[in-house]
Design an enzyme around this catalytic site. Sequence first.
Site, PDB file in Angstrom:
ATOM      1  N   GLY A   1       0.823  -1.201   0.000  1.00 25.42           N
ATOM      2  CA  GLY A   1       0.000   0.000   0.000  1.00 25.42           C
ATOM      3  C   GLY A   1       0.860   1.254   0.000  1.00 25.42           C
ATOM      4  O   GLY A   1       2.089   1.197   0.011  1.00 25.42           O
TER       5      GLY A   1
ATOM      6  N   HIS B   1     -13.951  13.031 -16.209  1.00 28.98           N
ATOM      7  CA  HIS B   1     -13.382  13.077 -17.555  1.00 28.98           C
ATOM      8  C   HIS B   1     -12.111  13.923 -17.653  1.00 28.98           C
ATOM      9  O   HIS B   1     -11.972  14.967 -17.030  1.00 28.98           O
ATOM     10  CB  HIS B   1     -14.423  13.626 -18.542  1.00 28.98           C
ATOM     11  CG  HIS B   1     -14.806  15.055 -18.265  1.00 28.98           C
ATOM     12  ND1 HIS B   1     -14.128  16.132 -18.783  1.00 28.98           N
ATOM     13  CD2 HIS B   1     -15.794  15.572 -17.491  1.00 28.98           C
ATOM     14  CE1 HIS B   1     -14.675  17.258 -18.365  1.00 28.98           C
ATOM     15  NE2 HIS B   1     -15.694  16.949 -17.571  1.00 28.98           N
TER      16      HIS B   1
ATOM     17  N   HIS C   1      -1.470   7.655  -4.935  1.00 33.30           N
ATOM     18  CA  HIS C   1      -2.541   6.940  -4.239  1.00 33.30           C
ATOM     19  C   HIS C   1      -3.737   7.875  -4.135  1.00 33.30           C
ATOM     20  O   HIS C   1      -3.668   8.906  -3.461  1.00 33.30           O
ATOM     21  CB  HIS C   1      -2.098   6.503  -2.845  1.00 33.30           C
ATOM     22  CG  HIS C   1      -3.168   5.761  -2.097  1.00 33.30           C
ATOM     23  ND1 HIS C   1      -3.168   5.644  -0.737  1.00 33.30           N
ATOM     24  CD2 HIS C   1      -4.281   5.097  -2.530  1.00 33.30           C
ATOM     25  CE1 HIS C   1      -4.224   4.942  -0.356  1.00 33.30           C
ATOM     26  NE2 HIS C   1      -4.918   4.602  -1.432  1.00 33.30           N
TER      27      HIS C   1
END
Length: 211
Positions: free
Chosen positions: A70, A140, A149
């Site tokens: 992570g 978009h 992250h």
Amino acid sequence: MNTPNTIILGAGGHAKVLVDILRQREHFCGAFVSPMFTSEPVFSGLQWLASDDDVCKFSSGNTVLVNGIGMLPGKHLRKELFLSFSALGYRFKKVISPQAIVSTYAELGDGVQVLPGAIIQAGVVIGANTIINSGAIIEHDCVIGEHCHIAPGVTMSGQVSVGTSVHIGTGANLIQSISVGEDVVVGAGAIVTKNVDSFKKVYPARGIIKR
């Protein structure tokens, strides 16, 4: 020793989520890498490799890696592993949850991971080794750099630009068309309405309780 096909780097919480996604997609996972063996059910049936050096026993041409480390602010192990194994010729697999929505017209780099409930819209470009965590919304034409992250529940409006090695904390909101530099940390719950220069930290406003 048989080639395990796909090797997961790590055996912590993030790695568990990724193995679960791969199993849902019926993708064969051969092994996981961890200094300590784990009996967690999600790793059942996978070969245990005790160190990163064990990965190098398998040909880079026949082995795909999944980065199960992570990413938290100030922690660089995920990026370091990606760069070091890439330099040795290993490829990193994209992992996309079947519960995520990813536009056909989005572009995802090597090793990008998209977790359940995330939405990635048309025109989005995401750099290598970036995590789009559970429930994040990337609207978009956003461009997100490598080694980022985007934590659970982040909302990123259209045409946002994010540099490399950026951590955007849980539940943060970024309005349209702003730019975030490199190595930025955006705190959980922050609302970002202006451009953010590289190496800055953005903290959410704190409520004031009157007595």
